[in-house]
Structure formats: structure tokens, C-alpha cells
Design an enzyme around this catalytic site. Structure first.
Site, PDB file in Angstrom:
ATOM      1  N   ASN A 145       0.862  -1.187   0.000  1.00 23.86           N
ATOM      2  CA  ASN A 145       0.000   0.000   0.000  1.00 23.86           C
ATOM      3  C   ASN A 145       0.900   1.239   0.000  1.00 23.86           C
ATOM      4  O   ASN A 145       2.119   1.130   0.020  1.00 23.86           O
ATOM      5  CB  ASN A 145      -0.960  -0.020   1.197  1.00 23.86           C
ATOM      6  CG  ASN A 145      -0.210  -0.082   2.505  1.00 23.86           C
ATOM      7  OD1 ASN A 145       0.498   0.845   2.872  1.00 23.86           O
ATOM      8  ND2 ASN A 145      -0.335  -1.204   3.208  1.00 23.86           N
ATOM      9  N   ASP A 197      -4.362  -6.713   5.404  1.00 21.54           N
ATOM     10  CA  ASP A 197      -5.306  -7.610   6.065  1.00 21.54           C
ATOM     11  C   ASP A 197      -5.222  -9.018   5.491  1.00 21.54           C
ATOM     12  O   ASP A 197      -5.564  -9.988   6.156  1.00 21.54           O
ATOM     13  CB  ASP A 197      -6.738  -7.062   5.925  1.00 21.54           C
ATOM     14  CG  ASP A 197      -6.922  -5.817   6.800  1.00 21.54           C
ATOM     15  OD1 ASP A 197      -6.397  -5.814   7.928  1.00 21.54           O
ATOM     16  OD2 ASP A 197      -7.560  -4.848   6.337  1.00 21.54           O
ATOM     17  N   LYS A 254     -13.824   0.402  15.779  1.00 21.67           N
ATOM     18  CA  LYS A 254     -12.545  -0.330  15.799  1.00 21.67           C
ATOM     19  C   LYS A 254     -11.917  -0.287  17.188  1.00 21.67           C
ATOM     20  O   LYS A 254     -11.378  -1.264  17.686  1.00 21.67           O
ATOM     21  CB  LYS A 254     -11.572   0.313  14.800  1.00 21.67           C
ATOM     22  CG  LYS A 254     -11.181  -0.616  13.679  1.00 21.67           C
ATOM     23  CD  LYS A 254     -10.325   0.076  12.643  1.00 21.67           C
ATOM     24  CE  LYS A 254     -10.771  -0.367  11.257  1.00 21.67           C
ATOM     25  NZ  LYS A 254     -10.079   0.329  10.198  1.00 21.67           N
TER      26      LYS A 254
HETATM   27  O1  PMT Z   1       2.889   5.920   6.629  1.00 17.10           O
HETATM   28  P1  PMT Z   1       2.243   7.243   6.214  1.00 17.10           P
HETATM   29  O2  PMT Z   1       2.363   7.500   4.736  1.00 17.10           O
HETATM   30  O3  PMT Z   1       2.754   8.379   7.057  1.00 17.10           O
HETATM   31  O4  PMT Z   1       0.655   7.118   6.481  1.00 17.10           O
HETATM   32  C1  PMT Z   1       0.186   7.015   7.797  1.00 17.10           C
HETATM   33  C2  PMT Z   1      -1.010   6.069   7.904  1.00 17.10           C
HETATM   34  C3  PMT Z   1      -2.174   6.614   7.115  1.00 17.10           C
HETATM   35  C4  PMT Z   1      -0.654   4.667   7.392  1.00 17.10           C
HETATM   36  C5  PMT Z   1      -1.346   5.994   9.452  1.00 17.10           C
HETATM   37  O5  PMT Z   1      -1.656   7.273   9.912  1.00 17.10           O
HETATM   38  C6  PMT Z   1      -2.496   5.035   9.708  1.00 17.10           C
HETATM   39  O6  PMT Z   1      -3.670   5.374   9.650  1.00 17.10           O
HETATM   40  N1  PMT Z   1      -2.158   3.750  10.033  1.00 17.10           N
HETATM   41  C7  PMT Z   1      -3.116   2.654  10.207  1.00 17.10           C
HETATM   42  C8  PMT Z   1      -3.510   2.135   8.861  1.00 17.10           C
HETATM   43  C9  PMT Z   1      -4.407   0.918   8.969  1.00 17.10           C
HETATM   44  O7  PMT Z   1      -4.013  -0.128   8.594  1.00 17.10           O
HETATM   45  O8  PMT Z   1      -5.559   1.133   9.520  1.00 17.10           O
HETATM   46  P2  PMT Z   1      -6.635  -0.037   9.787  1.00 17.10           P
HETATM   47  O9  PMT Z   1      -7.837   0.724  10.106  1.00 17.10           O
HETATM   48  O10 PMT Z   1      -6.687  -1.004   8.676  1.00 17.10           O
HETATM   49  O11 PMT Z   1      -6.076  -0.800  11.064  1.00 17.10           O
HETATM   50  C10 PMT Z   1      -6.413  -0.421  12.386  1.00 17.10           C
HETATM   51  C11 PMT Z   1      -5.279  -0.715  13.326  1.00 17.10           C
HETATM   52  O12 PMT Z   1      -5.021  -2.125  13.371  1.00 17.10           O
HETATM   53  C12 PMT Z   1      -3.955  -0.057  12.969  1.00 17.10           C
HETATM   54  O13 PMT Z   1      -3.390   0.357  14.182  1.00 17.10           O
HETATM   55  C13 PMT Z   1      -3.153  -1.177  12.322  1.00 17.10           C
HETATM   56  O14 PMT Z   1      -1.751  -1.009  12.545  1.00 17.10           O
HETATM   57  C14 PMT Z   1      -3.673  -2.393  13.067  1.00 17.10           C
HETATM   58  N2  PMT Z   1      -3.648  -3.642  12.282  1.00 17.10           N
HETATM   59  C15 PMT Z   1      -4.391  -3.774  11.141  1.00 17.10           C
HETATM   60  C16 PMT Z   1      -4.386  -4.963  10.466  1.00 17.10           C
HETATM   61  C17 PMT Z   1      -3.610  -6.027  10.940  1.00 17.10           C
HETATM   62  N3  PMT Z   1      -3.570  -7.190  10.305  1.00 17.10           N
HETATM   63  N4  PMT Z   1      -2.891  -5.878  12.050  1.00 17.10           N
HETATM   64  C18 PMT Z   1      -2.900  -4.707  12.729  1.00 17.10           C
HETATM   65  O15 PMT Z   1      -2.215  -4.569  13.749  1.00 17.10           O
END
Ligand code: PMT
Length: 402
Positions: free
Chosen positions: A210, A279, A338
Site C-alpha cells: 500500500n 489484512d 474499531k
Molecule cells: O505511513 P504514512 O504515509 O505516514 O501514512 C500514515 C497512515 C495513514 C498509514 C497511518 O496514519 C495510519 O492510519 N495507520 C493505520 C492504517 C491501517 O491499517 O488502519 P486499519 O484501520 O486497517 O487498522 C487499524 C489498526 O489495526 C492499525 O493500528 C493497524 O496497525 C492495526 N492492524 C491492522 C491490520 C492487521 N492485520 N494488524 C494490525 O495490527
């Protein structure tokens, strides 16, 4: 930020070719909300003009002990008072020798001697000069005197030689200065931070990833270090330099990130999941490059990756957990769902399309007491505000469990 809460830095330039980088350093510090006053030695003025530094800092530049603009001709006292730090960049071998011996024969060396604040120096010189026994002795003396020496780095030099002596990049010096200026709200607290994207291989050369650049996670790491924390950073594939002082582990896939988190988590007080973790991963990636065929479709089977943040938060002795939610709509609602589902104390919500890859960010902080919105700002600034918020929540939690 109010005028009185702005940190004041005196940026001193001495006579080296790396002085051109100090223009960028001034710009970065100002962008970070720092009030910058520039002082230059006569030799520095031979490499970059005071007019350039004045245009960037928005203030007259001081170059002379006897400058009539300073009351009582006590420029060295007046200018050094009220400063939160002095940064000398570039610091030549000659200037380092002056500092080591406590000389005060021009405005900048006098300001350094008369200071009441931390002094940071970024050496810049030819590799032979850096390696010379006299410079080694002088630098050792600076360290003994509590002066922070930033770098130098190794690489191509202006003289055509290659070796140690290049001044650090402006961004690295700015980050170190900002960290030095930050209040130590989390002394010794151990952070574990994930950052960047993951890369899930399809075959030997292709993969699913990504647009995460790692900027937000690395900024968080620097902000935590600045607050006095110890930081272990697990980073997906990014092109950023490691934050100085962090213990960094490089990974590619979500599975590798998960293994690295498992290894570090028992030593963490606070876990922050900034990484954009895939994911799904490819079920059985091919060892060799997939050949193009005449088939009209190529099917790739995806299987779910472990939820790293969910796993950490569910541990019996889980650290204080902070998640990031990247959504493309219904930001607060989805982020709060979340937060509850993953059982984390704080969720930082941002719009995926605006946050990912960019230099600035606009976030909401969601915790048990409600939602707090932060104004759009450079990621370094946002990261410090998030760390301040974490320090308050973590401090309150520690207080309760005592
Ligand atoms: O890296 P940059 O270009 O500076 O951009 C920053 C960002 C947009 C990536 C950052 O600010 C951000 O939002 N990171 C989380 C992105 C994400 O995957 O969001 P999510 O809503 O899918 O996941 C929620 C949380 O679960 C996150 O803390 C993620 O790290 C965690 N997660 C998700 C999936 C997974 N399999 N394991 C996880 O730990």
C-alpha cells in the site's frame, strides 16, 4: 501554539560548505513551530549570505560582537538569554577546537560560552580533519562538557574525497533539536511502534503493498524519543532514515511484523500500531516469477493475516495500546467501532486518502472520555500532540493502578 510556548533556538553557522544545508535546517525548524534566531561567523558569510538566512528566519541575522542593534553592546549575553537551545551547524574543526578550549573571540563562540541552555553541534569537515588526533580530543572534550554532538555522517565530500565528516542532513539535525526541546513527559517509558506498509509477495518479484510511507510512524517514534521514552520501532519497507536513538527492526510481511512484535512486546509499556498492515496475504506465494500465459484470468487466493494490534491488546499483561484507523468515510464512527472491537485505550483516526504518503495529517483522538480533533499540521507536529495525549492517558492509568 502561543507565542510564549514557542521554543527559541539560536542557529549558529560557521564557515563550511555544508552551510547551504543550514538554510533548509532553518526552514524545517520554523515549519515545526520553532522561533529561530541566526548568528553567523565571518567565515560562514563567505559560504552563504546573511540575507538568505534573514529571508528564511524572518529576522535580522547577527554576525558581529559590536552590533549596534543589541542594547549595551552586550550582544553575547542578550542573544543567548531566553534561548531553549543553541545549534551550531555546520561546526568546523576550528570552531569545535574553540568550544573545547572555551575561547570567545567572536560573537558565536562568545554566545556559546555565555549560554544557559543545551548546545548541539553538527560537525562538518574533511575526513582527515575529522580523524586528526586533535579533533578527536576536542570532540571528546565537548562530550565531557555535556555538548550534544550530532554526526557527522560518512559519504562523498565537497573536496572530492569519501569518508567521515559530512554534516548530517538538515532533517536529521532538526529532528534531534526538536527532541532535545520537547518536555520529558515519558522518561524511560518503553514504546513499541509499528510503522510503514507491509509487502505480501505474490511471486519472486511481485507483491501486494500500500502507499504508506512510514512518515507518521517514524514521526511518532521521534516524538516519543523526544519525550524521553525508549523506542523499539518495527518498520515495513520504507525509504526513511531510522530515527536516531530508536532500536529499529526492518520487516517486509505482516507475518514478519507479527513475529517481531511478539519478540518485543513483553518489554513494552506502550504499543502503538501505526503500520498499514495488509489484512490479507497471498496463499502460497510462488518461488519463481509467474509467466504470462494465454489464459484470460489469473486467480490469486488471499488468506487473512493476523491482527497484530488485536493480538497485543488481548494479552493478559497487555501494554497500553494505541491504534490508528485509516478510513475513507464515516471516520469517527468506524474508528470508534474499531477502538471498541480491538479493545485499545486510544484510537487515532485519519482519512486514508489524505493521510497516506503525505507530509501532514489531520487526526481525531478517540478514547473513553470522547473525541478530540487536532488541526491539520506536519506529521512531526501531530506526532508530538499524540504523544502528549498518550502521556496524559498513560500517566492517569499508572496513577489509578498504583
Ligand atoms: O505511513 P504514512 O504515509 O505516514 O501514512 C500514515 C497512515 C495513514 C498509514 C497511518 O496514519 C495510519 O492510519 N495507520 C493505520 C492504517 C491501517 O491499517 O488502519 P486499519 O484501520 O486497517 O487498522 C487499524 C489498526 O489495526 C492499525 O493500528 C493497524 O496497525 C492495526 N492492524 C491492522 C491490520 C492487521 N492485520 N494488524 C494490525 O495490527
Amino acid at each position: 501554539m502561543t507565542e510564549t510556548s514557542r521554543k527559541k533556538v539560536l542557529l549558529g553557522l560557521t564557515g563550511g560548505i555544508a552551510a547551504y544545508k543550514s538554510a533548509e535546517l532553518a526552514r524545517l525548524l520554523i515549519q515545526d513551530g520553532v522561533d529561530v534566531q541566526v548568528a553567523m561567523t565571518q567565515a560562514a558569510c563567505g559560504f552563504i549570505t546573511p540575507a538568505t538566512m534573514q529571508a528564511l528566519s524572518g529576522k535580522p541575522v547577527f554576525t558581529d560582537m559590536w552590533d549596534a542593534r543589541v542594547a549595551n553592546a552586550m550582544g553575547h549575553i542578550e542573544l543567548s538569554r531566553g534561548m531553549d537551545a543553541i545549534i551550531v551547524a555546520p561546526a568546523t574543526a576550528d570552531f569545535i577546537a574553540k568550544l573545547a578550549a572555551g575561547h570567545a573571540d567572536d560573537l558565536l563562540s562568545t554566545l556559546c560560552l555565555a549560554r544557559e541552555c543545551p548546545l548541539l553541534v553538527a560537525p562538518a569537515m574533511n575526513r582527515q580533519m575529522w580523524g586528526n588526533a586533535a579533533t578527536r580530543r576536542n570532540v571528546a572534550q565537548l562530550l565531557k562538557d555535556g555538548i550534544v554532538v550530532l554526526g557527522p555522517a560518512s559519504g562523498d565530500q565537497a573536496c572530492g574525497e569519501v569518508g567521515m565528516g559530512r554534516m548530517l542532513e538538515a532533517a536529521e539535525i532538526a529532528a534531534a533539536a526538536i527532541a532535545c526541546l520537547a518536555p520529558k513527559t515519558l522518561p524511560g517509558v518503553r514504546f513499541l511502534i509499528t510503522a510503514g506498509p507491509t509487502f505480501e509477495p505474490i511471486d519472486a518479484v511481485r507483491g501486494i503493498t500500500n502507499r504508506s510511507s512510514g512518515k507518521m510512524g517514524h514521526a511518532l517514534a521521534r516524538a516519543a524519543l523526544g519525550a524521553g521514552a525508549k523506542v523499539a520501532l518495527i518498520s515495513g519497507p520504507v525509504t526513511l532514515p531510522a530515527p536516531a536513538g530508536a532500536e529499529i527492526t526492518h520487516v517486509d510481511t505482516a507475518a514478519q511484523m507479527f513475529e517481531a512484535v511478539k519478540r518485543h512486546v513483553t518489554r513494552a509499556d506502550i504499543f502503538v500500531g501505526v503500520a498499514a498492515v495488509a489484512d490479507y496475504r497471498v496463499d502460497k506465494p510462488r518461488r519463481h516469477k509467474i509467466k504470462k500465459t494465454d489464459e484470460s484470468q489469473l486467480q490469486i487466493k488471499l488468506v487473512p493475516n493476523p491482527d497484530i494490534l488485536g493480538w497485543v491488546a488481548a494479552q493478559p499483561r497487555a501494554p497500553f495500546c494505541v491504534g490508528f484507523a485509516a478510513e475513507s468515510r464515516n471516520l469517527d464512527q468506524y474508528a470508534d467501532e474499531k477502538r471498541r472491537r480491538k479493545k485499545v485505550q486510544l484510537m487515532v483516526a485519519n482519512l486514508a486518502q489524505e493521510a497516506i504518503g503525505s507530509d501532514d495529517n489531520e487526526v481525531s483522538l478517540l478514547d473513553d472520555s470522547g473525541t478530540r480533533r487536532l488541526a491539520r499540521a506536519p506529521k512531526e507536529v501531530v506526532a508530538r500532540q499524540i504523544v502528549d495525549h498518550i502521556a496524559k492517558l498513560y500517566g492517569a492509568k499508572r496513577h489509578k493502578t498504583k
